[in-house]
Design a protein around this motif. Structure first.
Motif, mmCIF file in Angstrom:
data_model
loop_
_atom_site.group_PDB
_atom_site.id
_atom_site.type_symbol
_atom_site.label_atom_id
_atom_site.label_comp_id
_atom_site.label_asym_id
_atom_site.label_seq_id
_atom_site.Cartn_x
_atom_site.Cartn_y
_atom_site.Cartn_z
ATOM 1 N N PRO A 131 0.823 -1.214 0.000
ATOM 2 C CA PRO A 131 0.000 0.000 0.000
ATOM 3 C C PRO A 131 0.860 1.269 0.000
ATOM 4 N N VAL A 132 0.475 2.218 -0.846
ATOM 5 C CA VAL A 132 1.164 3.510 -0.928
ATOM 6 C C VAL A 132 0.133 4.625 -0.884
ATOM 7 N N SER A 133 0.617 5.838 -0.562
ATOM 8 C CA SER A 133 -0.296 6.983 -0.507
ATOM 9 C C SER A 133 0.060 8.052 -1.531
ATOM 10 N N ALA A 134 1.180 7.869 -2.234
ATOM 11 C CA ALA A 134 1.579 8.824 -3.279
ATOM 12 C C ALA A 134 2.481 8.105 -4.277
ATOM 13 N N VAL A 135 2.541 8.670 -5.481
ATOM 14 C CA VAL A 135 3.403 8.153 -6.537
ATOM 15 C C VAL A 135 4.046 9.355 -7.217
ATOM 16 N N LEU A 136 5.336 9.250 -7.499
ATOM 17 C CA LEU A 136 6.069 10.317 -8.177
ATOM 18 C C LEU A 136 6.663 9.759 -9.461
ATOM 19 N N GLU A 137 6.381 10.427 -10.578
ATOM 20 C CA GLU A 137 6.979 10.057 -11.869
ATOM 21 C C GLU A 137 8.007 11.113 -12.240
ATOM 22 N N ILE A 138 9.218 10.647 -12.580
ATOM 23 C CA ILE A 138 10.293 11.532 -13.037
ATOM 24 C C ILE A 138 10.901 10.928 -14.296
ATOM 25 N N ASN A 139 11.789 11.668 -14.942
ATOM 26 C CA ASN A 139 12.422 11.177 -16.159
ATOM 27 C C ASN A 139 13.105 9.836 -15.918
ATOM 28 N N GLY A 140 12.982 8.951 -16.893
ATOM 29 C CA GLY A 140 13.609 7.638 -16.803
ATOM 30 C C GLY A 140 15.112 7.742 -16.621
ATOM 31 N N GLY A 141 15.649 6.979 -15.682
ATOM 32 C CA GLY A 141 17.080 6.967 -15.413
ATOM 33 C C GLY A 141 17.519 7.952 -14.351
ATOM 34 N N LYS A 142 16.657 8.897 -13.968
ATOM 35 C CA LYS A 142 17.026 9.919 -12.972
ATOM 36 C C LYS A 142 17.314 9.315 -11.600
ATOM 37 N N SER A 143 16.553 8.299 -11.226
ATOM 38 C CA SER A 143 16.770 7.693 -9.908
ATOM 39 C C SER A 143 18.185 7.146 -9.798
ATOM 40 N N ALA A 144 18.612 6.391 -10.795
ATOM 41 C CA ALA A 144 19.975 5.836 -10.775
ATOM 42 C C ALA A 144 21.011 6.953 -10.852
ATOM 43 N N GLU A 145 20.774 7.925 -11.724
ATOM 44 C CA GLU A 145 21.709 9.045 -11.904
ATOM 45 C C GLU A 145 21.921 9.831 -10.613
ATOM 46 N N LEU A 146 20.847 10.016 -9.836
ATOM 47 C CA LEU A 146 20.916 10.839 -8.626
ATOM 48 C C LEU A 146 21.057 10.024 -7.333
ATOM 49 N N GLY A 147 21.154 8.715 -7.448
ATOM 50 C CA GLY A 147 21.309 7.887 -6.256
ATOM 51 C C GLY A 147 20.054 7.759 -5.423
ATOM 52 N N ILE A 148 18.889 7.834 -6.067
ATOM 53 C CA ILE A 148 17.613 7.696 -5.372
ATOM 54 C C ILE A 148 17.287 6.212 -5.269
ATOM 55 N N SER A 149 16.914 5.766 -4.052
ATOM 56 C CA SER A 149 16.622 4.340 -3.883
ATOM 57 C C SER A 149 15.492 4.134 -2.877
ATOM 58 N N ALA A 150 15.001 2.886 -2.840
ATOM 59 C CA ALA A 150 13.954 2.529 -1.890
ATOM 60 C C ALA A 150 14.441 2.857 -0.483
ATOM 61 N N GLY A 151 13.529 3.391 0.329
ATOM 62 C CA GLY A 151 13.861 3.786 1.693
ATOM 63 C C GLY A 151 14.158 5.266 1.839
ATOM 64 N N ASP A 152 14.527 5.945 0.729
ATOM 65 C CA ASP A 152 14.772 7.393 0.794
ATOM 66 C C ASP A 152 13.470 8.106 1.151
ATOM 67 N N LYS A 153 13.598 9.241 1.801
ATOM 68 C CA LYS A 153 12.448 10.013 2.288
ATOM 69 C C LYS A 153 12.058 11.085 1.266
#
Length: 159
Positions: free
Chosen positions: A129-151
């Motif tokens: 279950p989630v309460s929000a979803v964020l869509e960003i450009n593909g590949g940005k998470s890896a590029e910026l070091g964004i991962s599960a558990g980040d706030k």
């Protein structure tokens, strides 16, 4: 004279039709600053907010020019309420790859569907279950070091 009048009529009809196909959400959507706290520091985004069921259904479909720090926040998810629940997204009619971040009620990232394939109808699920979803450009998470558990936080959610 009849030819000129017909040409004017055709060009006017084209302008009206072009205006009817314009994407009003793209130009008039509300924006909010989103911060993701990663291990290597905060990452900032300036994203559109999809609050209503109609806005959430359309999402980033048909978009070809997402800014580098842009995206779309689906909050609250789902728009019709009812509290957190498992989210399922797809890329139908979405021409650009996206990273889809599924956000728990406590603001942490539950999962990331990285580089979602354009036009795919394969469901991309949050897994919980989630309460929000964020869509960003593909590949940005890896590029910026964004991962599960980040706030994740934004103007209406400071945690």
């Amino acid at each position: 004279m009849a030819f000129a009048a017909a040409a004017l009529l055709v060009s006017t009809a084209c302008m009206v039709d072009a205006g009817a196909n314009a994407d009003p959400q793209q130009s008039a959507a509300a924006k909010v600053a989103v911060t993701i706290r990663t291990k290597s520091g905060p990452r900032q985004f300036n994203v559109e907010v999809a609050r209503t069921a109609a806005e959430q259904e359309r999402g980033l479909m048909f978009r070809t020019n997402l800014p580098a720090d842009g995206g779309m926040l689906f909050a609250p998810y789902p728009a019709e309420g009812g509290g957190p629940r498992e989210a399922s997204f797809w890329m139908k009619n979405t021409p650009s790859p996206l990273d889809i971040l599924f956000i728990r009620p406590d603001g942490t990232i539950a999962a990331i569907a990285a580089n979602a394939v354009p036009y795919s109808e394969k469901p991309l699920k949050s897994g919980e279950p989630v309460s929000a979803v964020l869509e960003i450009n593909g590949g940005k998470s890896a590029e910026l070091g964004i991962s599960a558990g980040d706030k994740v936080s934004w103007a209406t959610r400071e945690q």
